[in-house]
Design a protein around this motif. Structure first.
Motif, PDB file in Angstrom:
ATOM      1  N   ASP A 162     -35.964  13.891  13.766  1.00 38.52           N
ATOM      2  CA  ASP A 162     -35.375  12.691  13.187  1.00 38.52           C
ATOM      3  C   ASP A 162     -35.849  11.468  13.962  1.00 38.52           C
ATOM      4  N   VAL A 163     -36.005  10.371  13.233  1.00 32.25           N
ATOM      5  CA  VAL A 163     -36.516   9.128  13.814  1.00 32.25           C
ATOM      6  C   VAL A 163     -35.482   8.031  13.620  1.00 32.25           C
ATOM      7  N   ALA A 164     -35.325   7.202  14.648  1.00 29.43           N
ATOM      8  CA  ALA A 164     -34.468   6.018  14.568  1.00 29.43           C
ATOM      9  C   ALA A 164     -35.344   4.786  14.720  1.00 29.43           C
ATOM     10  N   THR A 165     -34.992   3.722  14.012  1.00 28.48           N
ATOM     11  CA  THR A 165     -35.824   2.526  13.997  1.00 28.48           C
ATOM     12  C   THR A 165     -34.989   1.291  13.688  1.00 28.48           C
ATOM     13  N   ASP A 166     -35.562   0.118  13.985  1.00 22.10           N
ATOM     14  CA  ASP A 166     -34.899  -1.121  13.575  1.00 22.10           C
ATOM     15  C   ASP A 166     -35.380  -1.583  12.204  1.00 22.10           C
ATOM     16  N   ALA A 167     -36.306  -0.838  11.588  1.00 28.80           N
ATOM     17  CA  ALA A 167     -36.735  -1.140  10.217  1.00 28.80           C
ATOM     18  C   ALA A 167     -35.647  -0.687   9.245  1.00 28.80           C
ATOM     19  N   THR A 168     -35.385  -1.473   8.218  1.00 30.47           N
ATOM     20  CA  THR A 168     -34.404  -1.077   7.208  1.00 30.47           C
ATOM     21  C   THR A 168     -35.010  -0.010   6.298  1.00 30.47           C
ATOM     22  N   PRO A 169     -34.200   0.699   5.548  1.00 26.06           N
ATOM     23  CA  PRO A 169     -34.743   1.711   4.638  1.00 26.06           C
ATOM     24  C   PRO A 169     -35.792   1.148   3.683  1.00 26.06           C
ATOM     25  N   GLU A 170     -35.569  -0.044   3.171  1.00 27.26           N
ATOM     26  CA  GLU A 170     -36.547  -0.641   2.255  1.00 27.26           C
ATOM     27  C   GLU A 170     -37.854  -0.940   2.968  1.00 27.26           C
ATOM     28  N   PHE A 203     -44.585   3.798   3.697  1.00 29.24           N
ATOM     29  CA  PHE A 203     -44.950   5.184   3.369  1.00 29.24           C
ATOM     30  C   PHE A 203     -44.869   5.411   1.867  1.00 29.24           C
ATOM     31  N   ARG A 204     -45.979   5.757   1.280  1.00 32.36           N
ATOM     32  CA  ARG A 204     -45.992   6.046  -0.147  1.00 32.36           C
ATOM     33  C   ARG A 204     -45.225   7.329  -0.449  1.00 32.36           C
ATOM     34  N   ASN A 205     -45.146   8.218   0.541  1.00 36.81           N
ATOM     35  CA  ASN A 205     -44.464   9.500   0.372  1.00 36.81           C
ATOM     36  C   ASN A 205     -43.015   9.419   0.862  1.00 36.81           C
ATOM     37  N   CYS A 206     -42.369   8.299   0.616  1.00 32.08           N
ATOM     38  CA  CYS A 206     -41.003   8.072   1.095  1.00 32.08           C
ATOM     39  C   CYS A 206     -40.034   7.936  -0.067  1.00 32.08           C
ATOM     40  N   ARG A 207     -38.840   8.470   0.117  1.00 34.72           N
ATOM     41  CA  ARG A 207     -37.770   8.262  -0.858  1.00 34.72           C
ATOM     42  C   ARG A 207     -36.493   7.913  -0.103  1.00 34.72           C
ATOM     43  N   LEU A 208     -35.688   7.068  -0.705  1.00 34.05           N
ATOM     44  CA  LEU A 208     -34.420   6.671  -0.096  1.00 34.05           C
ATOM     45  C   LEU A 208     -33.300   7.513  -0.680  1.00 34.05           C
ATOM     46  N   ILE A 209     -32.413   7.963   0.180  1.00 32.84           N
ATOM     47  CA  ILE A 209     -31.324   8.834  -0.265  1.00 32.84           C
ATOM     48  C   ILE A 209     -30.002   8.333   0.317  1.00 32.84           C
ATOM     49  N   VAL A 255     -39.301  10.738   4.673  1.00 27.58           N
ATOM     50  CA  VAL A 255     -40.752  10.696   4.530  1.00 27.58           C
ATOM     51  C   VAL A 255     -41.220  12.142   4.409  1.00 27.58           C
ATOM     52  N   VAL A 256     -41.862  12.452   3.290  1.00 29.48           N
ATOM     53  CA  VAL A 256     -42.156  13.832   2.932  1.00 29.48           C
ATOM     54  C   VAL A 256     -43.613  14.172   3.218  1.00 29.48           C
ATOM     55  N   PHE A 257     -43.812  15.235   3.996  1.00 27.39           N
ATOM     56  CA  PHE A 257     -45.146  15.758   4.282  1.00 27.39           C
ATOM     57  C   PHE A 257     -45.159  17.231   3.881  1.00 27.39           C
ATOM     58  N   GLY A 258     -45.496  17.511   2.641  1.00 30.42           N
ATOM     59  CA  GLY A 258     -45.467  18.886   2.164  1.00 30.42           C
ATOM     60  C   GLY A 258     -44.053  19.425   2.227  1.00 30.42           C
ATOM     61  N   ARG A 259     -43.856  20.481   3.013  1.00 28.27           N
ATOM     62  CA  ARG A 259     -42.539  21.103   3.135  1.00 28.27           C
ATOM     63  C   ARG A 259     -41.716  20.489   4.271  1.00 28.27           C
ATOM     64  N   GLU A 260     -42.330  19.619   5.042  1.00 34.19           N
ATOM     65  CA  GLU A 260     -41.615  18.993   6.160  1.00 34.19           C
ATOM     66  C   GLU A 260     -41.114  17.608   5.766  1.00 34.19           C
ATOM     67  N   ARG A 265     -46.794  10.888  13.215  1.00 33.93           N
ATOM     68  CA  ARG A 265     -47.375   9.929  12.278  1.00 33.93           C
ATOM     69  C   ARG A 265     -46.357   8.868  11.882  1.00 33.93           C
ATOM     70  N   VAL A 266     -45.118   9.285  11.631  1.00 34.27           N
ATOM     71  CA  VAL A 266     -44.069   8.322  11.287  1.00 34.27           C
ATOM     72  C   VAL A 266     -43.805   7.390  12.460  1.00 34.27           C
ATOM     73  N   LEU A 267     -43.699   7.935  13.655  1.00 28.59           N
ATOM     74  CA  LEU A 267     -43.431   7.125  14.843  1.00 28.59           C
ATOM     75  C   LEU A 267     -44.528   6.088  15.068  1.00 28.59           C
ATOM     76  N   TYR A 268     -45.774   6.518  15.005  1.00 25.00           N
ATOM     77  CA  TYR A 268     -46.886   5.599  15.260  1.00 25.00           C
ATOM     78  C   TYR A 268     -47.037   4.561  14.157  1.00 25.00           C
ATOM     79  N   THR A 269     -46.800   4.960  12.918  1.00 25.86           N
ATOM     80  CA  THR A 269     -46.907   4.003  11.804  1.00 25.86           C
ATOM     81  C   THR A 269     -45.864   2.897  11.955  1.00 25.86           C
ATOM     82  N   LEU A 270     -44.651   3.267  12.266  1.00 24.27           N
ATOM     83  CA  LEU A 270     -43.604   2.254  12.476  1.00 24.27           C
ATOM     84  C   LEU A 270     -43.932   1.376  13.672  1.00 24.27           C
ATOM     85  N   HIS A 271     -44.375   1.983  14.752  1.00 21.83           N
ATOM     86  CA  HIS A 271     -44.694   1.221  15.966  1.00 21.83           C
ATOM     87  C   HIS A 271     -45.829   0.227  15.717  1.00 21.83           C
TER      88      HIS A 271
END
Length: 451
Positions: A66-74, A80-86, A95-100, A34-40
């Motif tokens: 783990d995913v690598a991308t040219d998108a910046t953290p912001e 993703f609404r379920n995202c936090r920056l660390i 990007v948090v999906f329940g326990r994953e 889901r993360v890969l396709y959303t970014l793509h």
């Protein structure tokens, strides 16, 4: 110039099409896809990277993606609404999906200035990277990773595998090469030495001599790493199903001493019984992990430090300290010294202390003491520890056999075989006997009944 460095500085990119590799979306978690396709679909490059790609290529199911991308953290956070920056040292998006949790990292660059979006660029102190938020190209990102086998990418755009540094060849040869100049990379982050040992143990690979040669000189740098971080690395080494191989790797390459100096000294001094005990404890833990049974680091840490606590307790007893107090003091000292190197949390050190201080109680077989010990919440861990000690002496072996039999007997039958304590004191329930008033009657059910 180190030849390893010059070979990697001008990589020859290899693109392996879908029909020529074994990575399949069926084996990638739904959250990662889901993360890969959303970014793509948002117009960014999106690639699975690192250990997940490595494991999928050799037929092992990854635990993390783990995913690598040219998108910046912001930019990732906006998708993703379920995202936090660390992180400050390495700014990441989770990007948090329940326990994953899917970790999303922006391609790292090799420049010296930030792009204005982060709160810093790259800061290096004494050769060590303390902050690194420089964005770059995928080619630069590959060169910034640690080992060649961890620097391959699975591209969701066309399902190809990208290899910029020779990772596929290393998988074929079953060898680990570090990317870049090994000494420089270890000085940047000394924990990479532990990762090399752990990865070699996990994959059953060899560490290329170019990657292992600096260990002898640079292993001491691990002493400057944060003890809390070394605790996390210790869990990865010993609690993932290949503890015995990891332990042997650490000893082989001189990496045990920075983590467990007292243990290394005892083993270097020729304590073969302790070595056998530690290796058996590691093997038992690996077996439990393979059977999907619960394991605790407290037990393994207790095994690793047993030689030191036993020696210190005996020295205190020889100095005239009461045995119970001697064991308590020895346990506290050993833990205080060890936590300066590996910060073992208190929830584990408490268990370790109980395991150690219960050991001399296995020699006490009066009725009250036996049943008290059987009811102790740490009895099972301490008993398993006693069985590991069987090689110490015939007496310890006999103790293990006796307590094994004792647990198999009915309570009343066991009680009949045991003699009452020859001294008064606390009852089996832990209550203190009341002193009878002169001329008074003794109450029924006094503490002698617990004997």
């Amino acid at each position: 110039m180190n030849p390893e460095k010059s070979n990697i500085s001008a990589p020859s990119t290899r693109i392996i099409p879908r029909d020529q590799h074994t990575v399949s979306r069926r084996n990638i978690s739904k959250a990662a896809l889901r993360v890969l396709y959303t970014l793509h679909e948002a117009g960014y490059r999106a690639l699975l990277v690192g250990g997940a790609v490595r494991d999928l290529l050799i037929g092992v199911q990854p635990k993390d993606f783990d995913v690598a991308t040219d998108a910046t953290p912001e930019q990732v956070r906006k998708l993703f609404r379920n995202c936090r920056l660390i992180g400050r040292r390495f700014r990441l998006a989770h990007v948090v999906f329940g326990r994953e949790i899917i970790e999303v990292a922006t391609f790292r660059g090799s420049g010296e200035a930030g792009d204005g979006e982060t709160d810093g660029d790259r800061h290096i102190v004494d050769g060590r990277i303390v902050r690194d938020n420089i964005w770059g190209s995928i080619e630069e990102d590959a060169l910034r990773r640690d080992f060649r086998v961890n620097a391959m990418y699975y591209d969701i755009a066309d399902f190809s595998v990208r290899d910029d540094v020779g990772g596929m060849q290393d998988l074929h040869d079953r060898v680990l090469h570090l990317i870049g100049d090994p000494e420089t990379r270890y000085r940047e982050d000394p924990v990479r030495m532990l990762r090399a040992a752990r990865l070699a143990a996990k994959l059953d690979f060899d560490i290329d001599p170019s990657a292992s040669a600096p260990f002898a000189e640079l292993a001491s740098l691990l002493g400057e790493a944060a003890p809390a971080r070394l605790f996390d690395e210790s869990l990865k080494l010993f609690m993932a199903g290949y503890a015995l191989k990891s332990f042997r790797m650490l000893r082989r390459y001189g990496l045990l001493a920075p983590l467990f100096p007292a243990t290394a000294r005892a083993l270097d001094g020729g304590d073969d019984e302790l070595l056998s005990m530690i290796e058996q404890g590691m093997a038992n833990t690996d077996a439990r992990v393979a059977e999907d049974k619960p394991v605790t680091p407290a037990f393994l840490f207790a095994v690793l430090l047993w030689g030191d606590v036993r020696a210190q307790a005996q020295a205190l007893i020889d100095d005239g300290i009461a045995p119970a107090l001697a064991w308590q003091r020895a346990a506290h000292r050993v833990i205080a010294n060890q936590t300066q190197h590996v910060a073992i949390p208190r929830r584990f050190t408490h268990v370790m202390e109980d395991i150690w201080t219960l050991q001399p109680r296995f020699a006490q077989r009066t009725r009250k003491r036996v049943f008290r010990l059987l009811e102790h919440p740490r009895f099972r861990a301490a008993y398993d520890f006693l069985l590991l000690r069987a090689g110490e002496s015939d007496d310890i072996r006999e103790q293990g056999q006796w307590w094994t039999t004792a647990q198999e007997q009915p309570t009343d039958q066991l009680a009949e075989q045991l003699v009452p304590s020859s001294r008064g004191g606390k009852s089996g329930s832990g209550t203190r006997k009341r002193r009878r008033r002169r001329g008074g009657r003794r109450k029924a059910g006094g503490s002698d009944s617990a004997e």
